[in-house]
Design an enzyme around this catalytic site. Sequence first.
Site, PDB file in Angstrom:
ATOM      1  N   TRP A  35       4.047   1.505  -3.067  1.00 57.65           N
ATOM      2  CA  TRP A  35       4.243   2.947  -2.865  1.00 57.65           C
ATOM      3  C   TRP A  35       3.929   3.750  -4.128  1.00 57.65           C
ATOM      4  O   TRP A  35       3.972   4.981  -4.097  1.00 57.65           O
ATOM      5  CB  TRP A  35       5.669   3.223  -2.374  1.00 57.65           C
ATOM      6  N   LYS A  36       3.642   3.061  -5.219  1.00 57.26           N
ATOM      7  CA  LYS A  36       3.301   3.722  -6.493  1.00 57.26           C
ATOM      8  C   LYS A  36       4.354   4.795  -6.826  1.00 57.26           C
ATOM      9  O   LYS A  36       5.528   4.602  -6.512  1.00 57.26           O
ATOM     10  CB  LYS A  36       1.872   4.269  -6.441  1.00 57.26           C
ATOM     11  N   GLY A  70      -7.895   3.594  -4.202  1.00 54.75           N
ATOM     12  CA  GLY A  70      -7.723   5.028  -3.952  1.00 54.75           C
ATOM     13  C   GLY A  70      -9.017   5.791  -3.767  1.00 54.75           C
ATOM     14  O   GLY A  70      -9.034   7.017  -3.805  1.00 54.75           O
ATOM     15  N   GLY A 125      -1.988   0.408  -0.997  1.00 56.14           N
ATOM     16  CA  GLY A 125      -1.469   1.604  -1.661  1.00 56.14           C
ATOM     17  C   GLY A 125      -1.270   2.718  -0.655  1.00 56.14           C
ATOM     18  O   GLY A 125      -0.307   2.737   0.108  1.00 56.14           O
ATOM     19  N   GLY A 126      -2.203   3.663  -0.632  1.00 55.04           N
ATOM     20  CA  GLY A 126      -2.072   4.875   0.187  1.00 55.04           C
ATOM     21  C   GLY A 126      -1.654   4.629   1.633  1.00 55.04           C
ATOM     22  O   GLY A 126      -0.767   5.330   2.149  1.00 55.04           O
TER      23      GLY A 126
HETATM   24  P1  13P Z   1      -5.087   2.032  -2.279  1.00 59.48           P
HETATM   25  O1  13P Z   1      -4.746   1.189  -1.076  1.00 59.48           O
HETATM   26  O2  13P Z   1      -4.485   3.403  -2.222  1.00 59.48           O
HETATM   27  O3  13P Z   1      -6.543   2.014  -2.570  1.00 59.48           O
HETATM   28  O4  13P Z   1      -4.370   1.340  -3.541  1.00 59.48           O
HETATM   29  C1  13P Z   1      -4.513  -0.019  -3.732  1.00 59.48           C
HETATM   30  C2  13P Z   1      -3.555  -0.438  -4.766  1.00 59.48           C
HETATM   31  O5  13P Z   1      -3.684  -0.107  -5.927  1.00 59.48           O
HETATM   32  C3  13P Z   1      -2.425  -1.263  -4.353  1.00 59.48           C
HETATM   33  O6  13P Z   1      -1.754  -1.782  -5.437  1.00 59.48           O
END
Ligand code: 13P
Length: 254
Positions: free
Chosen positions: A12-13, A174, A236-237
């Site tokens: 989820w960053k 991303g 991520g997203g």
């Molecule tokens: P995204 O899926 O948003 O490209 O991010 C990947 C990521 O860095 C997962 O750790």
Amino acid sequence: MTTRVPIVAGNWKMNKSAVEAAALLEGMLSELKAITGVERVICPPFVALAALAPRLAGSGIGLGAQTMHWEDSGAFTGEVSGLMLKGLCSHVILGHSERRAYFGETDETVNRRLHAALKHGLVPIVCVGETLAENEAGRTAEVVTRQMKGALVGLTEEQAAGLVVAYEPVWAIGTGKAATPGGANDVIGGMIRPALAELYSRALAQSIRVQYGGSVTAANAAELFAQPDIDGALVGGASLKPSEFVAIVAAARG
Ligand code: 13P
């Protein structure tokens, strides 16, 4: 032939407060629980770990932190240790490219974090991956091999057996431009597993789960997971969207 259980983790960053994280989890929990045959992990920000831990207890779904310090305690303002995460979390992401690019994590400190994570019984998800410039210069093999070997310095084969690797090409994170399934598979099967085999054994290299990460969506997940060397994803997203994330996890079931 080794059967590897796929593992899909949501990173989820730096998104969601504790209250928002609990609500987001609520929106996907029952569907995630119902999916069998895939290890599932949620990695919210530190401040949300305590809120999610009781909600995930007994669910079969893991809880992960996004980094950790290698010392147990001390004068390290702003840091969180493995000792603190132990008991709260099951997993920890180490060496994410954003940590390397913006917060000074290096192969050497990833290695220290990895030793500490294992000491505290956390399952490390070790991230490796090349930048666009490195990719275009034909340096992918050199970079992922260096990162992999650097992370594992001093680890016994028994210790190494407990980790998960995530191949995340920086140019795919991303950007909406995921690696091609075949391209990601070539790096994992042709560079990352051989590095593990060289350090330990072919058996170990075949038994470790290696995820792909970088613009994974419900639309491209199945094709990525159909590759023989890709054992799930670090998302991520799309992990912030309940229906997308549930669909990605379901696609890993095979
Ligand atoms: P995204 O899926 O948003 O490209 O991010 C990947 C990521 O860095 C997962 O750790």
